[in-house]
Motif scaffolding. Structure first.
Motif, PDB file in Angstrom:
ATOM      1  N   LEU A 176      53.007  28.784  10.021  1.00  0.00           N
ATOM      2  CA  LEU A 176      52.850  29.151  11.431  1.00  0.00           C
ATOM      3  C   LEU A 176      51.661  28.373  11.976  1.00  0.00           C
ATOM      4  CD1 LEU A 176      54.150  31.093  13.509  1.00  0.00           C
ATOM      5  CD2 LEU A 176      52.363  32.742  12.926  1.00  0.00           C
ATOM      6  N   THR A 177      51.912  27.486  12.930  1.00  0.00           N
ATOM      7  CA  THR A 177      50.864  26.644  13.502  1.00  0.00           C
ATOM      8  C   THR A 177      50.347  27.293  14.776  1.00  0.00           C
ATOM      9  OG1 THR A 177      51.960  24.683  12.614  1.00  0.00           O
ATOM     10  CG2 THR A 177      50.315  24.326  14.319  1.00  0.00           C
ATOM     11  N   THR A 193      53.324  36.854  14.372  1.00  0.00           N
ATOM     12  CA  THR A 193      52.687  36.575  13.086  1.00  0.00           C
ATOM     13  C   THR A 193      53.090  37.610  12.052  1.00  0.00           C
ATOM     14  OG1 THR A 193      50.802  35.609  14.266  1.00  0.00           O
ATOM     15  CG2 THR A 193      50.475  36.162  11.943  1.00  0.00           C
ATOM     16  N   ARG A 194      53.095  38.875  12.448  1.00  0.00           N
ATOM     17  CA  ARG A 194      53.515  39.934  11.534  1.00  0.00           C
ATOM     18  C   ARG A 194      54.977  39.764  11.128  1.00  0.00           C
ATOM     19  NH1 ARG A 194      50.795  44.295  15.582  1.00  0.00           N
ATOM     20  NH2 ARG A 194      48.662  44.252  14.750  1.00  0.00           N
ATOM     21  N   GLU A 195      55.805  39.384  12.093  1.00  0.00           N
ATOM     22  CA  GLU A 195      57.224  39.205  11.813  1.00  0.00           C
ATOM     23  C   GLU A 195      57.447  38.051  10.836  1.00  0.00           C
ATOM     24  OE1 GLU A 195      61.414  38.694  14.349  1.00  0.00           O
ATOM     25  OE2 GLU A 195      59.488  38.268  15.300  1.00  0.00           O
ATOM     26  N   VAL A 196      56.723  36.969  11.031  1.00  0.00           N
ATOM     27  CA  VAL A 196      56.857  35.814  10.141  1.00  0.00           C
ATOM     28  C   VAL A 196      56.329  36.152   8.750  1.00  0.00           C
ATOM     29  CG1 VAL A 196      56.210  33.408   9.771  1.00  0.00           C
ATOM     30  CG2 VAL A 196      56.728  34.204  12.080  1.00  0.00           C
ATOM     31  N   ASP A 204      59.944  35.569  -0.658  1.00  0.00           N
ATOM     32  CA  ASP A 204      58.960  35.250  -1.698  1.00  0.00           C
ATOM     33  C   ASP A 204      58.364  33.862  -1.495  1.00  0.00           C
ATOM     34  OD1 ASP A 204      57.438  35.937  -3.904  1.00  0.00           O
ATOM     35  OD2 ASP A 204      58.838  35.022  -5.333  1.00  0.00           O
ATOM     36  N   ALA A 205      58.056  33.535  -0.244  1.00  0.00           N
ATOM     37  CA  ALA A 205      57.436  32.254   0.093  1.00  0.00           C
ATOM     38  C   ALA A 205      55.964  32.469   0.435  1.00  0.00           C
ATOM     39  CB  ALA A 205      58.154  31.610   1.276  1.00  0.00           C
ATOM     40  N   THR A 206      55.164  31.461   0.216  1.00  0.00           N
ATOM     41  CA  THR A 206      53.761  31.511   0.615  1.00  0.00           C
ATOM     42  C   THR A 206      53.678  31.391   2.130  1.00  0.00           C
ATOM     43  OG1 THR A 206      53.045  30.505  -1.462  1.00  0.00           O
ATOM     44  CG2 THR A 206      51.517  30.398   0.383  1.00  0.00           C
ATOM     45  N   PHE A 207      52.992  32.332   2.762  1.00  0.00           N
ATOM     46  CA  PHE A 207      52.841  32.303   4.210  1.00  0.00           C
ATOM     47  C   PHE A 207      51.535  31.591   4.551  1.00  0.00           C
ATOM     48  CE2 PHE A 207      51.787  34.933   8.220  1.00  0.00           C
ATOM     49  CZ  PHE A 207      52.278  33.923   9.035  1.00  0.00           C
ATOM     50  N   VAL A 208      51.671  30.429   5.187  1.00  0.00           N
ATOM     51  CA  VAL A 208      50.534  29.578   5.530  1.00  0.00           C
ATOM     52  C   VAL A 208      50.340  29.581   7.039  1.00  0.00           C
ATOM     53  CG1 VAL A 208      49.581  27.241   5.412  1.00  0.00           C
ATOM     54  CG2 VAL A 208      51.033  28.090   3.547  1.00  0.00           C
ATOM     55  N   VAL A 209      49.107  29.749   7.480  1.00  0.00           N
ATOM     56  CA  VAL A 209      48.774  29.559   8.888  1.00  0.00           C
ATOM     57  C   VAL A 209      48.001  28.255   9.036  1.00  0.00           C
ATOM     58  CG1 VAL A 209      47.393  30.383  10.835  1.00  0.00           C
ATOM     59  CG2 VAL A 209      48.787  31.985   9.539  1.00  0.00           C
ATOM     60  N   ASP A 210      48.515  27.356   9.859  1.00  0.00           N
ATOM     61  CA  ASP A 210      47.755  26.174  10.255  1.00  0.00           C
ATOM     62  C   ASP A 210      46.813  26.640  11.351  1.00  0.00           C
ATOM     63  OD1 ASP A 210      46.823  23.838  11.532  1.00  0.00           O
ATOM     64  OD2 ASP A 210      48.544  22.707  10.808  1.00  0.00           O
ATOM     65  N   ALA A 211      45.542  26.796  10.983  1.00  0.00           N
ATOM     66  CA  ALA A 211      44.587  27.521  11.831  1.00  0.00           C
ATOM     67  C   ALA A 211      43.654  26.608  12.611  1.00  0.00           C
ATOM     68  CB  ALA A 211      43.764  28.469  10.952  1.00  0.00           C
ATOM     69  N   ALA A 244      48.074  36.077   6.559  1.00  0.00           N
ATOM     70  CA  ALA A 244      48.415  34.839   5.857  1.00  0.00           C
ATOM     71  C   ALA A 244      47.962  34.885   4.403  1.00  0.00           C
ATOM     72  CB  ALA A 244      47.767  33.652   6.557  1.00  0.00           C
ATOM     73  N   ASP A 245      48.751  34.251   3.540  1.00  0.00           N
ATOM     74  CA  ASP A 245      48.351  34.048   2.151  1.00  0.00           C
ATOM     75  C   ASP A 245      47.356  32.903   2.031  1.00  0.00           C
ATOM     76  OD1 ASP A 245      50.225  35.999   1.169  1.00  0.00           O
ATOM     77  OD2 ASP A 245      51.808  34.510   1.444  1.00  0.00           O
ATOM     78  N   ALA A 246      47.489  31.924   2.906  1.00  0.00           N
ATOM     79  CA  ALA A 246      46.636  30.744   2.872  1.00  0.00           C
ATOM     80  C   ALA A 246      46.543  30.172   4.278  1.00  0.00           C
ATOM     81  CB  ALA A 246      47.208  29.694   1.917  1.00  0.00           C
ATOM     82  N   CYS A 247      45.550  29.335   4.487  1.00  0.00           N
ATOM     83  CA  CYS A 247      45.461  28.621   5.764  1.00  0.00           C
ATOM     84  C   CYS A 247      45.043  27.190   5.502  1.00  0.00           C
ATOM     85  CB  CYS A 247      44.487  29.299   6.731  1.00  0.00           C
ATOM     86  SG  CYS A 247      42.735  28.960   6.418  1.00  0.00           S
ATOM     87  N   VAL A 248      45.417  26.327   6.435  1.00  0.00           N
ATOM     88  CA  VAL A 248      44.936  24.947   6.475  1.00  0.00           C
ATOM     89  C   VAL A 248      44.086  24.827   7.727  1.00  0.00           C
ATOM     90  CG1 VAL A 248      45.594  22.543   6.762  1.00  0.00           C
ATOM     91  CG2 VAL A 248      46.886  23.983   5.215  1.00  0.00           C
TER      92      VAL A 248
END
Length: 471
Positions: A176-177, A193-196, A204-211, A244-248
């Motif tokens: 999610l960018t 964001t909650r829905e995604v 079972d995917a890693t949820f990443v936010v491009d922050a 998010a599980d992770a962010c960039v």
């Protein structure tokens, strides 16, 4: 009135038209190849082009340049934890370095990565690791006149259809960018964001936010999402990132620095709250894979390609980015440019995004077919007419997509004043008035990776007599 004053200035000059013509021709009609000294108002990007505060400059004098265990790294680590909620970071020299670290650890041959809309380097890193980047924007994102408050949202139904086709086991990450740069810098709601997050959890995917522009996005949420009307920008940002599980992160945007980035990951014992508000277990293996890739490609884990000075300034900038006066003035300046362009009849994507105004080149230059790159034609004319450098984000930059031919006018943070932006608006209006005098372009050389074409390709006018050097 701005809540700050200038304590350092840099002179700029507008070359005469003949010199601008020569510079553009020498650049192969690609404004990435122009020297900055030949540009009057530079709106190519807001990445690393902003003005740092006196507090950031002061912090640079205390930068700890130790190779390992830098105190400046600890300051950045604490700022990320306080402002964004990620307990562990893998530092990088800038956002695309962080993308290389994360997507290199997540993506393998044959994978599919879903995003509300991949930007150029994100798309390239997914493709470079053998993955297929698939965009899932909401339908309103393609309507520049829609008044939908969150046109940057991720269309989960589109994502589910893709998963049905390729299989959940082949989708390692959902991204999610925020804000959605490729879709005119439009914001993403916390509800989306909650829905995604729930969707990513389901497969079972890693949820990443491009922050990269998390603070600007939080400001829009504060203004447009009823649940957060009474919340601070800082509180909204922490809430949105908590799923998010992770962010960039590229520090060159909402980190308010000229270099730096990181991958943000959860701590050893607990990650974010997950889609349903329940604690989720962190992926220690992902952190370790990212850390080792960071050491290989960026530098040791406590500097990651940044000097101690950069780390120190970054730590201060993150905290400044969520301060109410700054972020309100930042978004208001972009909105003012959008209004000035619209008032002059320039077809702009509305409402304005947080960091840039996007001009619809298909409407501005309707006589040019898409294969002649009307967006790039508009970019060239903006420079030729008024020394303004912008960037095309349409068919030229994204050759394998069906995006509209938008031209982005990205406003550097705390840099230009109202008079500069008035010049930009006047320049764009003058270009639109030329109508069919504006010629199209064709590519004469390009790199082998199509996702990176716009950075270094060279073009020429379709009409060979157009803009030919005078004899």
């Amino acid at each position: 009135m701005r809540s700050y004053k200038a304590t350092m200035v840099e002179p700029v000059r507008l070359l005469d038209r003949a010199d601008r013509e020569a510079a553009l021709r020498e650049a192969g009609f690609n404004v990435f190849n122009l020297d900055s000294s030949d540009v009057f108002v530079d709106l190519l990007t807001d990445s690393g082009t902003g003005t740092m505060s006196n507090e950031q400059w002061a912090a640079m004098f205390t930068g700890d340049e130790a190779y390992a265990g830098s105190e400046s790294f600890r300051e950045l680590e604490a700022a990320v934890r306080d402002v964004m909620g990620f307990e562990r970071i893998v530092p990088a020299h800038q956002g695309r370095g962080a993308e290389n670290v994360l997507y290199g650890a997540l993506v393998t041959e044959g994978d599919v990565v879903l995003n509300n809309a991949h930007f150029d380097t994100t798309r390239a890193h997914v493709a470079a690791n053998g993955g297929d980047p698939v965009d899932c924007p909401v339908p309103e994102a393609r309507d520049g006149d829609s008044d939908h408050p969150f046109k940057g949202n991720f269309d989960v139904e589109t994502g589910r259809r893709v998963v049905e086709e390729v299989g959940a086991e082949n989708v390692p990450a959902v991204v999610l960018t925020i804000t959605n740069n490729s879709m005119a810098g439009q914001p993403v709601s916390v509800a989306n964001t909650r829905e995604v997050a729930a969707f990513a959890d389901d497969i079972d995917a890693t949820f990443v936010v491009d922050a990269c522009r998390f603070a600007e996005n939080a400001y829009f949420v504060q203004r447009r999402e009823d649940e957060f009307a009474g919340e601070s920008v800082a509180a909204v940002a922490r809430e949105q990132l908590s799923y998010a599980d992770a962010c960039v992160m590229s520090g060159k945007k909402d980190g308010l620095v000229n270099a730096g980035g990181f991958v943000g990951l959860r701590g050893e014992d607990a990650a974010g709250r997950g889609p349903s508000g329940n604690p989720t277990q962190s992926d220690d293996d992902l952190y370790e894979r990212c850390r080792q890739r960071g050491i290989l490609f960026e530098g040791f884990s406590t500097y990651g390609g940044m000097s101690g000075r950069d780390l120190a300034a970054f730590a201060v900038g993150l905290r400044e980015a969520v301060e109410p006066p700054y972020v309100a003035e930042r978004v208001a300046q972009v909105e003012a440019l959008c209004d000035a362009l619209a008032d002059r009849g320039v077809p702009v994507y509305q409402p304005a995004g947080g960091h840039a105004v996007y001009v619809n080149a298909n409407e501005a230059l309707p006589h040019l077919p898409r294969e002649q790159f009307p967006g790039q034609a508009l970019v060239c004319e903006l420079y030729r007419e008024g020394g303004v450098r912008a960037v095309e984000l349409g068919r030229f930059a994204f050759p394998d997509t069906d995006r509209a031919d938008l031209v982005r006018l990205a406003v550097p943070r705390r840099t230009y004043g109202p008079d500069h932006l008035e010049h930009v608006a006047d320049t764009a209006a003058a270009v639109c008035e030329k109508g069919e005098e504006v010629t199209g372009y064709e590519v004469v050389s390009e790199p082998p990776m199509p996702e990176l074409r716009h950075f270094s390709a060279e073009l020429r006018p379709v009409d060979e007599n157009a803009h030919a050097p005078s004899q």
